[in-house]
Design a protein around this motif. Structure first.
Motif, PDB file in Angstrom:
ATOM      1  N   ARG A  72      -1.894 -19.386   1.331  1.00 39.72           N
ATOM      2  CA  ARG A  72      -3.053 -18.508   1.336  1.00 39.72           C
ATOM      3  C   ARG A  72      -3.404 -18.107  -0.091  1.00 39.72           C
ATOM      4  O   ARG A  72      -2.613 -18.257  -1.016  1.00 39.72           O
ATOM      5  CB  ARG A  72      -2.770 -17.283   2.205  1.00 39.72           C
ATOM      6  N   GLY A  73      -4.618 -17.571  -0.233  1.00 39.71           N
ATOM      7  CA  GLY A  73      -5.079 -17.190  -1.551  1.00 39.71           C
ATOM      8  C   GLY A  73      -4.592 -15.819  -1.979  1.00 39.71           C
ATOM      9  O   GLY A  73      -3.796 -15.158  -1.305  1.00 39.71           O
ATOM     10  N   LEU A  74      -5.097 -15.384  -3.110  1.00 40.04           N
ATOM     11  CA  LEU A  74      -4.765 -14.077  -3.668  1.00 40.04           C
ATOM     12  C   LEU A  74      -5.326 -12.974  -2.780  1.00 40.04           C
ATOM     13  O   LEU A  74      -6.500 -13.001  -2.412  1.00 40.04           O
ATOM     14  CB  LEU A  74      -5.351 -13.968  -5.073  1.00 40.04           C
ATOM     15  N   ALA A  75      -4.499 -11.966  -2.453  1.00 35.81           N
ATOM     16  CA  ALA A  75      -4.935 -10.853  -1.614  1.00 35.81           C
ATOM     17  C   ALA A  75      -4.623  -9.535  -2.316  1.00 35.81           C
ATOM     18  O   ALA A  75      -3.473  -9.279  -2.680  1.00 35.81           O
ATOM     19  CB  ALA A  75      -4.255 -10.897  -0.251  1.00 35.81           C
ATOM     20  N   LEU A  76      -5.658  -8.709  -2.504  1.00 38.15           N
ATOM     21  CA  LEU A  76      -5.504  -7.368  -3.049  1.00 38.15           C
ATOM     22  C   LEU A  76      -5.978  -6.392  -1.981  1.00 38.15           C
ATOM     23  O   LEU A  76      -7.163  -6.348  -1.662  1.00 38.15           O
ATOM     24  CB  LEU A  76      -6.334  -7.199  -4.328  1.00 38.15           C
ATOM     25  N   GLU A  77      -5.051  -5.614  -1.428  1.00 40.33           N
ATOM     26  CA  GLU A  77      -5.346  -4.807  -0.249  1.00 40.33           C
ATOM     27  C   GLU A  77      -4.816  -3.385  -0.420  1.00 40.33           C
ATOM     28  O   GLU A  77      -3.662  -3.184  -0.811  1.00 40.33           O
ATOM     29  CB  GLU A  77      -4.680  -5.416   0.988  1.00 40.33           C
ATOM     30  N   THR A  78      -5.637  -2.401  -0.108  1.00 40.18           N
ATOM     31  CA  THR A  78      -5.155  -1.029   0.036  1.00 40.18           C
ATOM     32  C   THR A  78      -5.755  -0.458   1.308  1.00 40.18           C
ATOM     33  O   THR A  78      -6.967  -0.316   1.432  1.00 40.18           O
ATOM     34  CB  THR A  78      -5.469  -0.156  -1.194  1.00 40.18           C
ATOM     35  N   VAL A  79      -4.896  -0.166   2.264  1.00 43.43           N
ATOM     36  CA  VAL A  79      -5.360   0.264   3.594  1.00 43.43           C
ATOM     37  C   VAL A  79      -4.667   1.532   4.073  1.00 43.43           C
ATOM     38  O   VAL A  79      -4.959   2.007   5.161  1.00 43.43           O
ATOM     39  CB  VAL A  79      -5.143  -0.865   4.634  1.00 43.43           C
ATOM     40  N   ASP A  80      -3.760   2.093   3.245  1.00 46.46           N
ATOM     41  CA  ASP A  80      -2.990   3.261   3.665  1.00 46.46           C
ATOM     42  C   ASP A  80      -3.273   4.499   2.822  1.00 46.46           C
ATOM     43  O   ASP A  80      -2.470   5.431   2.779  1.00 46.46           O
ATOM     44  CB  ASP A  80      -1.493   2.947   3.639  1.00 46.46           C
ATOM     45  N   GLY A  81      -4.407   4.513   2.126  1.00 55.53           N
ATOM     46  CA  GLY A  81      -4.816   5.700   1.392  1.00 55.53           C
ATOM     47  C   GLY A  81      -4.551   5.673  -0.093  1.00 55.53           C
ATOM     48  O   GLY A  81      -5.010   6.560  -0.818  1.00 55.53           O
ATOM     49  N   GLY A  82      -3.826   4.690  -0.589  1.00 59.16           N
ATOM     50  CA  GLY A  82      -3.536   4.613  -2.012  1.00 59.16           C
ATOM     51  C   GLY A  82      -4.704   4.059  -2.809  1.00 59.16           C
ATOM     52  O   GLY A  82      -5.600   3.402  -2.274  1.00 59.16           O
ATOM     53  N   VAL A  83      -4.677   4.289  -4.118  1.00 56.26           N
ATOM     54  CA  VAL A  83      -5.687   3.765  -5.030  1.00 56.26           C
ATOM     55  C   VAL A  83      -5.168   2.483  -5.658  1.00 56.26           C
ATOM     56  O   VAL A  83      -4.071   2.455  -6.229  1.00 56.26           O
ATOM     57  CB  VAL A  83      -6.025   4.792  -6.131  1.00 56.26           C
ATOM     58  N   LEU A  84      -5.946   1.410  -5.543  1.00 55.85           N
ATOM     59  CA  LEU A  84      -5.626   0.129  -6.168  1.00 55.85           C
ATOM     60  C   LEU A  84      -6.627  -0.059  -7.303  1.00 55.85           C
ATOM     61  O   LEU A  84      -7.819  -0.222  -7.058  1.00 55.85           O
ATOM     62  CB  LEU A  84      -5.725  -1.000  -5.142  1.00 55.85           C
ATOM     63  N   GLU A  85      -6.141  -0.054  -8.549  1.00 55.74           N
ATOM     64  CA  GLU A  85      -7.056  -0.080  -9.678  1.00 55.74           C
ATOM     65  C   GLU A  85      -6.447  -0.779 -10.886  1.00 55.74           C
ATOM     66  O   GLU A  85      -5.232  -0.885 -11.018  1.00 55.74           O
ATOM     67  CB  GLU A  85      -7.459   1.354 -10.067  1.00 55.74           C
ATOM     68  N   ASP A  86      -7.337  -1.270 -11.734  1.00 57.31           N
ATOM     69  CA  ASP A  86      -6.958  -1.878 -13.003  1.00 57.31           C
ATOM     70  C   ASP A  86      -6.026  -3.073 -12.805  1.00 57.31           C
ATOM     71  O   ASP A  86      -4.874  -3.093 -13.256  1.00 57.31           O
ATOM     72  CB  ASP A  86      -6.313  -0.834 -13.932  1.00 57.31           C
ATOM     73  N   VAL A  87      -6.563  -4.063 -12.112  1.00 56.84           N
ATOM     74  CA  VAL A  87      -5.849  -5.315 -11.857  1.00 56.84           C
ATOM     75  C   VAL A  87      -6.573  -6.438 -12.587  1.00 56.84           C
ATOM     76  O   VAL A  87      -7.797  -6.580 -12.470  1.00 56.84           O
ATOM     77  CB  VAL A  87      -5.771  -5.628 -10.353  1.00 56.84           C
ATOM     78  N   THR A  88      -5.832  -7.240 -13.335  1.00 59.29           N
ATOM     79  CA  THR A  88      -6.379  -8.389 -14.051  1.00 59.29           C
ATOM     80  C   THR A  88      -5.686  -9.650 -13.580  1.00 59.29           C
ATOM     81  O   THR A  88      -4.454  -9.714 -13.550  1.00 59.29           O
ATOM     82  CB  THR A  88      -6.192  -8.230 -15.567  1.00 59.29           C
TER      83      THR A  88
END
Length: 495
Positions: free
Chosen positions: A285-301
Motif C-alpha cells: 500500500r501507499g503512504l498513509a498519514l492519518e489522525t482520527v483520535d483527536g491528535g494534531v498531525l503537522e509538519d511532515v515532509t
C-alpha cells in the motif's frame, strides 16, 4: 566495554535447551558491573523472555540465532504485565513483557547483530485470555532512553517485531525484518531515526508511527526521520530468501498487501516534525498519514520516494473522528504536509491519491510537487456509482455501499483506509474538505483508459495547480463542487 559470553553462564546454543535463564544471568552480571556487552556466539539459543537492563548491549554474533521457543511444562514467556489500564488500544499495544526481548524504564541499551532473532513461537495476536506463557512480540520497550538497535535480522516477529513505546532517542539502523504483522511500530516516541532498513510485512504495516493512549496519557510522536529504507508486502519470508513471492494476493483485512509506511491509526497524542526520505515501497500500500483520535498531525515532509505495485492509494491523507481516547472527544488537525519527488508505477485504479477531511474540519496546507504517477486505469464512473461488491473491502464497511455518482460516504468514525470510501469517482486525485492545496509539476498517467474525471475537488478552498500533466480518455480533467479560490495554470492532457 566488558563482554559477557552467555555460554559462560550456562547457555548451550543447541536449539533445544531453554537458554533464557543463562542469558538473563549474563545480563544481570553485566548490569552489576556497571554495564557491558552480553554476547551470543554462533549457535541457536532457544529462549523465553530476555530481560534487558540499563547500560547493557545484547549482541548476536554472526551465526547466532535467538529463537523464541514454544511454552512447555509450565514454562514460557513472562506475564504480559498490568498494561495501560484503559480500553483505548488493543492488548498487544499496551502490554510489553510477553516478548522475546523486553525492557522498561531503562537507559543506554542496545541490540546488535549481525545475528538473527527468530520469533518462531510468537503468536500473531494475544489478549488477557491467552494461555499462560504465550509471547507475541520480538522486541518490546517501554519508557526507555538512548536505545540503539542495529545490524540484526528479525523473522517471524509475532504481532509486533519492534514495539518501542514512550522511548526517546531511538536509533534503528540496518535492520532487516521479514514477518507476518507489524514490523517497526513507533508509539509515543521522540527523537527517532530509522535508516538503512528493509522491512517486509505482507499482512500489516512495515513501519508505522502511532501516538496511542498506551501510557495512560496522550504523548506526541515527534522528531522522527525515516531514510534510506525499503518497505514491501511480499509473501512472508520471501523477501529474506530473495524469491519475493506473490502467492498471497490480499492481507487479512481483505485489501492488497500492506507493507507500507503509515502515521496512525492510533493518534490521540498526534505527530509533529516527521521526515521520510529516500524510501522505496514495493508491492504494498501507499503512504498513509492519518489522525482520527483527536491528535494534531503537522509538519511532515516526504521526499524522494519510489513506489512499485501499489495496492491502494499512492498517497492517503485522512482527518477522521474515530476519537478513540478520553474526553474531550473532538477531531484533531492535519496540516502543513509537504510531499515531493515521488515516483509511482502500477497503482490500483480504484483508489486515487486521496486527501479527505471532515465537514468543518479541513485538511490544511498540503504541498505536492514533482510527482510522477502511473495508475493502472481501466475503470469508469459505472464502477464508482455501482460499487461492485468485489471491488469493496468488506472488512471496513458496516453500511450499504453508495449507489449513485459522487455519493461518497463521509465515514467519519470508520477505521481509516483508502478502501473506506469505496471505488472513488476520480482516477488521479480525490480531495474533499481541504484548504490551502498546492500542486506543482505533477504528472499522472494511466496504463489503460479510465473515463472517470481525473481530479475531483469537493468542499476545497484555495487550490492551486501548476504544470499539471494528465492522461485523458474523454472525461474532464477536473470535477468541482463547492470549490473557491481555484487556480489552474499550464494543464497538458496530451498522451
Amino acid at each position: 566495554m566488558v563482554r559477557f559470553d552467555v555460554t559462560r553462564y550456562g547457555a548451550r546454543g543447541d536449539g533445544v535447551t531453554i537458554d533464557s535463564p543463562a542469558i538473563n544471568r549474563a545480563i544481570e552480571a553485566a548490569a552489576a558491573a556497571g554495564g557491558g556487552t552480553v554476547r551470543l556466539p554462533a549457535g541457536t539459543f532457544a529462549s523465553y523472555s530476555v530481560r534487558l537492563r540499563s547500560n547493557v548491549i545484547l549482541q548476536l554474533d554472526r551465526g547466532a540465532t535467538l529463537l523464541a521457543a514454544a511454552p512447555r511444562d509450565g514454562a514460557g514467556f513472562d506475564h504480559p504485565g498490568r498494561g495501560a489500564g484503559n480500553a483505548y488500544q488493543d492488548f498487544g499495544h499496551s502490554h510489553w513483557r510477553a516478548a522475546l526481548i523486553w525492557g522498561e524504564d531503562l537507559d543506554h541499551i542496545g541490540i546488535a547483530g549481525p545475528g538473527r532473532i527468530d520469533g518462531a513461537a510468537l503468536v500473531r495476536e494475544m489478549g488477557p485470555d491467552s494461555p499462560p506463557g504465550t509471547g507475541d512480540k520480538a522486541i518490546a520497550l517501554r519508557l526507555c532512553r538512548d536505545v540503539d538497535i542495529r545490524d540484526v535480522t528479525i523473522v517471524r516477529g509475532g504481532h509486533l517485531a519492534i514495539l518501542p513505546t514512550g522511548v526517546d532517542r531511538l536509533t534503528i539502523h540496518n535492520v532487516t525484518i521479514d514477518t507476518v504483522r507489524d514490523g517497526i511500530n513507533v508509539d509515543c516516541c521522540r527523537d527517532v531515526r530509522i535508516s538503512g532498513c528493509t522491512v517486509n510485512t505482507h499482512g500489516d504495516d512495515a513501519i508505522v508511527l502511532k501516538s496511542s493512549y498506551a501510557l495512560g496519557r496522550a504523548r506526541t510522536t515527534e522528531r522522527v526521520t525515516i531514510t534510506g529504507t525499503t518497505v514491501s508486502g511480499y509473501d512472508p519470508g520471501t523477501r529474506l530468501d530473495g524469491t519475493r513471492q506473490r502467492a498471497l494476493p490480499a492481507a487479512p483485512d481483505g485489501d492488497g498487501p500492506t507493507g507500507r509506511i503509515k502515521l496512525g491509526t492510533e493518534s490521540t497524542g498526534g505527530f509533529r516534525d516527521i521526515m521520510v526520505s529516500g524510501v522505496v515501497f514495493e508491492r504494498c500500500r501507499g503512504l498513509a498519514l492519518e489522525t482520527v483520535d483527536g491528535g494534531v498531525l503537522e509538519d511532515v515532509t516526504v521526499q524522494g520516494v519510489t513506489m512499485r505495485e501499489v495496492s491502494n492509494a499512492p498517497i492517503f491523507l485522512r482527518l477522521g473522528a474515530r476519537l478513540r481516547g478520553p474526553a474531550p472527544r473532538r477531531p484533531g488537525r492535519l496540516r502543513r504536509i509537504t510531499i515531493s519527488d515521488v515516483t509511482v508505477d502500477g497503482a490500483d485504479p480504484r483508489y486515487p491519491s486521496t486527501i479527505a477531511g471532515l465537514p468543518g474540519h479541513p485538511v490544511e496546507d498540503v504541498r505536492l510537487s514533482g510527482l510522477r504517477v502511473r495508475m493502472r486505469g481501466g475503470l469508469s464512473m459505472t464502477h464508482a456509482a455501482g460499487q461492485p461488491a468485489e471491488l469493496v473491502n468488506p472488512f471496513f464497511f458496516a453500511e450499504p455501499a453508495p449507489r449513485r455518482p459522487y455519493a461518497v460516504p463521509e465515514r467519519a468514525r470508520a477505521y481509516p483506509e483508502p478502501s473506506m470510501f469505496g471505488v472513488l469517482p476520480a482516477w488521479a486525485f480525490y480531495v474533499r474538505h481541504a484548504t490551502g492545496l498546492r500542486c506543482d509539476d505533477v504528472e499522472i498517467r494511466f496504463s489503460e483508459p479510465d473515463t472517470r474525471p481525473a481530479i475531483v475537488l469537493d468542499d476545497v478552498h484555495c487550490a492551486q495547480f501548476r504544470r499539471l500533466r494528465l492522461s485523458t480518455a474523454g472525461a474532464p480533467a477536473f470535477a468541482l463542487r463547492g470549490v473557491t479560490g481555484f487556480a489552474l495554470r499550464d494543464l497538458d492532457t496530451t498522451r
